[in-house]
Design a protein around this motif. Structure first.
Motif, PDB file in Angstrom:
ATOM      1  N   LEU A  34      54.205  57.885  -4.545  1.00  0.00           N
ATOM      2  CA  LEU A  34      53.566  58.874  -5.425  1.00  0.00           C
ATOM      3  C   LEU A  34      54.409  59.099  -6.676  1.00  0.00           C
ATOM      4  O   LEU A  34      53.871  59.239  -7.776  1.00  0.00           O
ATOM      5  CB  LEU A  34      53.354  60.194  -4.686  1.00  0.00           C
ATOM      6  CG  LEU A  34      52.246  60.222  -3.643  1.00  0.00           C
ATOM      7  CD1 LEU A  34      52.234  61.565  -2.919  1.00  0.00           C
ATOM      8  CD2 LEU A  34      50.895  59.925  -4.260  1.00  0.00           C
ATOM      9  N   GLY A  35      55.720  59.113  -6.513  1.00  0.00           N
ATOM     10  CA  GLY A  35      56.611  59.259  -7.667  1.00  0.00           C
ATOM     11  C   GLY A  35      56.479  58.106  -8.637  1.00  0.00           C
ATOM     12  O   GLY A  35      56.486  58.299  -9.856  1.00  0.00           O
ATOM     13  N   GLU A  82      56.812  69.693   1.393  1.00  0.00           N
ATOM     14  CA  GLU A  82      57.864  68.740   1.781  1.00  0.00           C
ATOM     15  C   GLU A  82      59.207  69.130   1.172  1.00  0.00           C
ATOM     16  O   GLU A  82      60.247  68.930   1.799  1.00  0.00           O
ATOM     17  CB  GLU A  82      57.483  67.317   1.395  1.00  0.00           C
ATOM     18  CG  GLU A  82      56.318  66.771   2.188  1.00  0.00           C
ATOM     19  CD  GLU A  82      56.490  66.894   3.696  1.00  0.00           C
ATOM     20  OE1 GLU A  82      57.606  66.708   4.203  1.00  0.00           O
ATOM     21  OE2 GLU A  82      55.495  67.191   4.375  1.00  0.00           O
ATOM     22  N   LEU A  83      59.185  69.698  -0.017  1.00  0.00           N
ATOM     23  CA  LEU A  83      60.416  70.183  -0.630  1.00  0.00           C
ATOM     24  C   LEU A  83      61.001  71.316   0.212  1.00  0.00           C
ATOM     25  O   LEU A  83      62.201  71.350   0.484  1.00  0.00           O
ATOM     26  CB  LEU A  83      60.140  70.674  -2.055  1.00  0.00           C
ATOM     27  CG  LEU A  83      61.343  71.209  -2.813  1.00  0.00           C
ATOM     28  CD1 LEU A  83      62.119  70.045  -3.438  1.00  0.00           C
ATOM     29  CD2 LEU A  83      60.907  72.171  -3.890  1.00  0.00           C
ATOM     30  N   LEU A  84      60.148  72.218   0.655  1.00  0.00           N
ATOM     31  CA  LEU A  84      60.599  73.371   1.428  1.00  0.00           C
ATOM     32  C   LEU A  84      61.071  72.986   2.832  1.00  0.00           C
ATOM     33  O   LEU A  84      61.975  73.598   3.381  1.00  0.00           O
ATOM     34  CB  LEU A  84      59.468  74.399   1.552  1.00  0.00           C
ATOM     35  CG  LEU A  84      58.996  75.045   0.261  1.00  0.00           C
ATOM     36  CD1 LEU A  84      57.734  75.844   0.504  1.00  0.00           C
ATOM     37  CD2 LEU A  84      60.086  75.904  -0.338  1.00  0.00           C
ATOM     38  N   ARG A  85      60.469  71.972   3.386  1.00  0.00           N
ATOM     39  CA  ARG A  85      60.693  71.635   4.784  1.00  0.00           C
ATOM     40  C   ARG A  85      61.837  70.648   5.001  1.00  0.00           C
ATOM     41  O   ARG A  85      62.363  70.552   6.108  1.00  0.00           O
ATOM     42  CB  ARG A  85      59.342  71.113   5.269  1.00  0.00           C
ATOM     43  CG  ARG A  85      59.242  70.262   6.346  1.00  0.00           C
ATOM     44  CD  ARG A  85      57.813  69.878   6.624  1.00  0.00           C
ATOM     45  NE  ARG A  85      57.920  68.802   7.566  1.00  0.00           N
ATOM     46  CZ  ARG A  85      56.974  68.113   8.053  1.00  0.00           C
ATOM     47  NH1 ARG A  85      55.756  68.347   7.684  1.00  0.00           N
ATOM     48  NH2 ARG A  85      57.183  67.170   8.908  1.00  0.00           N
ATOM     49  N   ASN A  86      62.252  69.934   3.992  1.00  0.00           N
ATOM     50  CA  ASN A  86      63.283  68.913   4.154  1.00  0.00           C
ATOM     51  C   ASN A  86      64.574  69.335   3.469  1.00  0.00           C
ATOM     52  O   ASN A  86      64.565  70.064   2.492  1.00  0.00           O
ATOM     53  CB  ASN A  86      62.796  67.579   3.579  1.00  0.00           C
ATOM     54  CG  ASN A  86      61.721  66.992   4.451  1.00  0.00           C
ATOM     55  OD1 ASN A  86      62.006  66.468   5.506  1.00  0.00           O
ATOM     56  ND2 ASN A  86      60.472  67.121   4.017  1.00  0.00           N
ATOM     57  N   PHE A 141      65.051  65.554  -2.242  1.00  0.00           N
ATOM     58  CA  PHE A 141      65.305  65.127  -3.618  1.00  0.00           C
ATOM     59  C   PHE A 141      64.182  64.237  -4.155  1.00  0.00           C
ATOM     60  O   PHE A 141      63.883  64.271  -5.345  1.00  0.00           O
ATOM     61  CB  PHE A 141      66.671  64.447  -3.714  1.00  0.00           C
ATOM     62  CG  PHE A 141      67.789  65.405  -3.393  1.00  0.00           C
ATOM     63  CD1 PHE A 141      68.101  66.421  -4.270  1.00  0.00           C
ATOM     64  CD2 PHE A 141      68.468  65.313  -2.199  1.00  0.00           C
ATOM     65  CE1 PHE A 141      69.108  67.330  -3.978  1.00  0.00           C
ATOM     66  CE2 PHE A 141      69.472  66.216  -1.891  1.00  0.00           C
ATOM     67  CZ  PHE A 141      69.797  67.229  -2.776  1.00  0.00           C
ATOM     68  N   ILE A 142      63.527  63.485  -3.290  1.00  0.00           N
ATOM     69  CA  ILE A 142      62.375  62.683  -3.706  1.00  0.00           C
ATOM     70  C   ILE A 142      61.228  63.620  -4.100  1.00  0.00           C
ATOM     71  O   ILE A 142      60.598  63.457  -5.148  1.00  0.00           O
ATOM     72  CB  ILE A 142      61.951  61.696  -2.603  1.00  0.00           C
ATOM     73  CG1 ILE A 142      63.061  60.677  -2.342  1.00  0.00           C
ATOM     74  CG2 ILE A 142      60.650  60.988  -2.984  1.00  0.00           C
ATOM     75  CD1 ILE A 142      62.848  59.826  -1.094  1.00  0.00           C
ATOM     76  N   ALA A 143      60.978  64.625  -3.257  1.00  0.00           N
ATOM     77  CA  ALA A 143      59.927  65.609  -3.557  1.00  0.00           C
ATOM     78  C   ALA A 143      60.280  66.393  -4.820  1.00  0.00           C
ATOM     79  O   ALA A 143      59.406  66.695  -5.642  1.00  0.00           O
ATOM     80  CB  ALA A 143      59.735  66.550  -2.372  1.00  0.00           C
ATOM     81  N   SER A 144      61.559  66.685  -5.003  1.00  0.00           N
ATOM     82  CA  SER A 144      62.015  67.398  -6.189  1.00  0.00           C
ATOM     83  C   SER A 144      61.723  66.604  -7.458  1.00  0.00           C
ATOM     84  O   SER A 144      61.220  67.157  -8.451  1.00  0.00           O
ATOM     85  CB  SER A 144      63.517  67.671  -6.063  1.00  0.00           C
ATOM     86  OG  SER A 144      64.053  68.107  -7.271  1.00  0.00           O
ATOM     87  N   GLU A 145      62.046  65.326  -7.443  1.00  0.00           N
ATOM     88  CA  GLU A 145      61.776  64.478  -8.613  1.00  0.00           C
ATOM     89  C   GLU A 145      60.281  64.434  -8.916  1.00  0.00           C
ATOM     90  O   GLU A 145      59.870  64.479 -10.074  1.00  0.00           O
ATOM     91  CB  GLU A 145      62.315  63.061  -8.397  1.00  0.00           C
ATOM     92  CG  GLU A 145      63.818  62.964  -8.486  1.00  0.00           C
ATOM     93  CD  GLU A 145      64.378  63.441  -9.809  1.00  0.00           C
ATOM     94  OE1 GLU A 145      63.847  63.064 -10.878  1.00  0.00           O
ATOM     95  OE2 GLU A 145      65.348  64.228  -9.783  1.00  0.00           O
ATOM     96  N   LEU A 146      59.478  64.348  -7.872  1.00  0.00           N
ATOM     97  CA  LEU A 146      58.034  64.307  -8.053  1.00  0.00           C
ATOM     98  C   LEU A 146      57.523  65.625  -8.641  1.00  0.00           C
ATOM     99  O   LEU A 146      56.704  65.626  -9.567  1.00  0.00           O
ATOM    100  CB  LEU A 146      57.355  63.995  -6.718  1.00  0.00           C
ATOM    101  CG  LEU A 146      55.864  63.765  -6.710  1.00  0.00           C
ATOM    102  CD1 LEU A 146      55.437  62.766  -7.768  1.00  0.00           C
ATOM    103  CD2 LEU A 146      55.423  63.298  -5.330  1.00  0.00           C
TER     104      LEU A 146
END
Length: 155
Positions: free
Chosen positions: A46-47, A72-76, A82-87
């Motif tokens: 997705l990124g 996913e950002l909240l749960r990991n 960091f992948i969810a953060s970049e996205l």
């Protein structure tokens, strides 16, 4: 790998409905190690798709995409965070993405709560004698969350 290098591959995947399929897959994974690998690659894909502005808009328009990625950002806590953060930073770099996040006060509240929690954790870890790696990881997570929150709130 193909999405990392080719805009055409990304466009073909999006045309075939990959975004909704990946989001559905992300929502269905468990906490098992193999599922976490699937989650990591799904978010990375997705990124890669979100690198292209016209495909980023498709991602933002996809029902539940922002909520799924923020969840996913909240749960990991580690690599997937960091992948969810970049996205989320890519999403928040567009006006449409900012508006989509702002439409949900619950998402903003959760993001704000994450920043507060990580701030408390970082402060407590500085007082406690814990490993520098733990402290560094918390500080890095806090910096990422603050950047996202600022991008969304300040536009």
């Amino acid at each position: 790998m193909a999405t990392r290098y080719s805009q055409k591959c990304c466009e073909k995947l999006v045309d075939a409905g990959a975004i909704s399929t990946l989001l559905k897959l992300i929502r269905s994974v468990s906490r098992s190690i193999p599922d976490q690998e699937v989650l990591k690659h799904s978010l990375s894909t997705l990124g890669n798709l979100a690198r292209y502005p016209h495909l980023l808009e498709v991602l933002i328009d996809c029902h539940g995409s922002i909520e799924t990625i923020l969840w996913e950002l909240l749960r990991n806590k580690e690599e997937i965070y960091f992948i969810a953060s970049e996205l989320l930073k890519k999403i928040s770099s567009s006006r449409k993405g900012i508006d989509a996040v702002r439409k949900s006060p619950a998402l903003l509240r959760r993001l704000h709560n994450l920043v507060e929690e990580l701030s408390r954790k970082a402060h407590n870890e500085k007082r406690n004698v814990r490993g520098p790696i733990t402290r560094e990881n918390t500080d890095r997570r806090l910096r990422e969350a603050v950047i996202i929150l600022r991008m969304v709130t300040e536009g």
